[in-house]
Design an enzyme around this catalytic site. Sequence first.
Site, short mmCIF file in Angstrom:
data_model
loop_
_atom_site.label_atom_id
_atom_site.label_comp_id
_atom_site.label_asym_id
_atom_site.label_seq_id
_atom_site.Cartn_x
_atom_site.Cartn_y
_atom_site.Cartn_z
N ARG A 52 0.86 -1.20 0.00
CA ARG A 52 0.00 0.00 0.00
C ARG A 52 0.89 1.24 0.00
O ARG A 52 0.61 2.23 -0.66
CB ARG A 52 -0.94 0.02 1.21
CG ARG A 52 -1.63 1.37 1.36
CD ARG A 52 -2.86 1.40 2.26
NE ARG A 52 -2.82 0.52 3.39
CZ ARG A 52 -2.12 0.73 4.52
NH1 ARG A 52 -1.39 1.82 4.67
NH2 ARG A 52 -2.14 -0.15 5.49
N ASP A 176 -6.62 19.67 -13.27
CA ASP A 176 -6.94 18.32 -13.75
C ASP A 176 -6.59 18.31 -15.24
O ASP A 176 -7.25 18.95 -16.05
CB ASP A 176 -8.43 18.04 -13.50
CG ASP A 176 -8.86 16.65 -13.93
OD1 ASP A 176 -8.24 16.09 -14.86
OD2 ASP A 176 -9.84 16.13 -13.36
#
Length: 387
Positions: A52, A176
């Site tokens: 992770r 973005d």
Amino acid sequence: MNSERTPGFGTRAVHAGQQPDPTTGAIMTPVYLTSTYVQEAPAKTKGYDYSRSHNPTRTALEQNLAALEGGRHGLGFASGMAAIHCVLNLLQSGDHVIAGNDLYGGTYRLLRTLYTKFGLETTFVDLTDLGQLEAAFRPSTRLVMLETPTNPLLRCCDLAAIAKICRRKKVLSMADNTFATPWLQTPLALGCDIVAHSTTKYLGGHSDVVGGALICDDGALHQQLMHFQNSCGGTPGPMDCFLVLRGTKTLHVRMQRHCENALAVAQWLSEDKRVERVYYPGLPSHANHAVAMQQMRAGGGMVSVELKATVEQAKQVCASFAVFSLAESLGGVESLVDHPASMTHASIPAEQRRGAGLQDGLIRLSVGIEDQADLIADIDGALRRLR
Ligand SMILES: *Cc1c(COP(=O)(O)O)cnc(C)c1O
């Protein structure tokens, strides 16, 4: 390679972040399907302890994306939304966000339905109007979130001008860059602090993976974002990282063809009588053409078209394509058509949708890399439904 010289985009796309595997010489980065890593002694690792936190396939992807966006640090996520969610974790209750008024629906939903409950306030403004941006700042403003080009009207805001205002106000800016990709524009170089991506789209490029990424240049910002990435755990699996990494190797080649095809489609549509209006940043008729051409290498692969059609007629047209597939999403090698009013933007009330310039007859094309003549013949065929 001469180390003084920054390699060009194509060379970075193919090589950045990747070396032949030291144990076997495998030229492709292995898919490290492992959750944990054996330690020589307690806390003595080779840089990896749990997947992770870090995984070598992900590291290669993160370095590759950072090199393409021209930032020092990249972070991989399980989806574009997980990446954007990570940015919002920089904020706290009482903070204020300024966001574009036509952001990706999922980003809007995150701000409106989840983060309001934690006391975050957002003002949505038309970021193509710098006056509106200036007027929206409050003492509590911490972040400006923008997209350019936007979805589906492909409106383009001025990255350098917005970044400059944000720096003067000491407010973070996040761009973005999903629709443009770093091949077309690099927001960090224009002064933005963070670039976000849905790698599901052009970076993956083959409609076979969902993923996200953040890229930034500032080391302290990267540390904070990496802490949230690991704490919240929205990280991508190694196979997904491999697929995106395979996608970015051909990004420049694909984007070039996407842009050529999209421009040809946009020009052809502009001359068709069944068409009310074409939205394409690469056409001089586009409202933000000047800003787009100042910051983008070309007009991109997306074209939106307002047909002289009712909702029902537009739906019929969308169902009549043979090469274009009727589907949400974008950015893959295959061409897709979307009817925003009944598909991607159906959750916006009809009046509000029309008010925002999103007419019932609007269709959105993700122009793929097939043969131009076949794409145009397919559009021509589908538009015959309007007779
Ligand atoms: C698709 C998309 C997202 C969300 O990404 P997912 O990978 O679907 O989570 C965010 N921003 C833009 C501009 C997108 O097109």
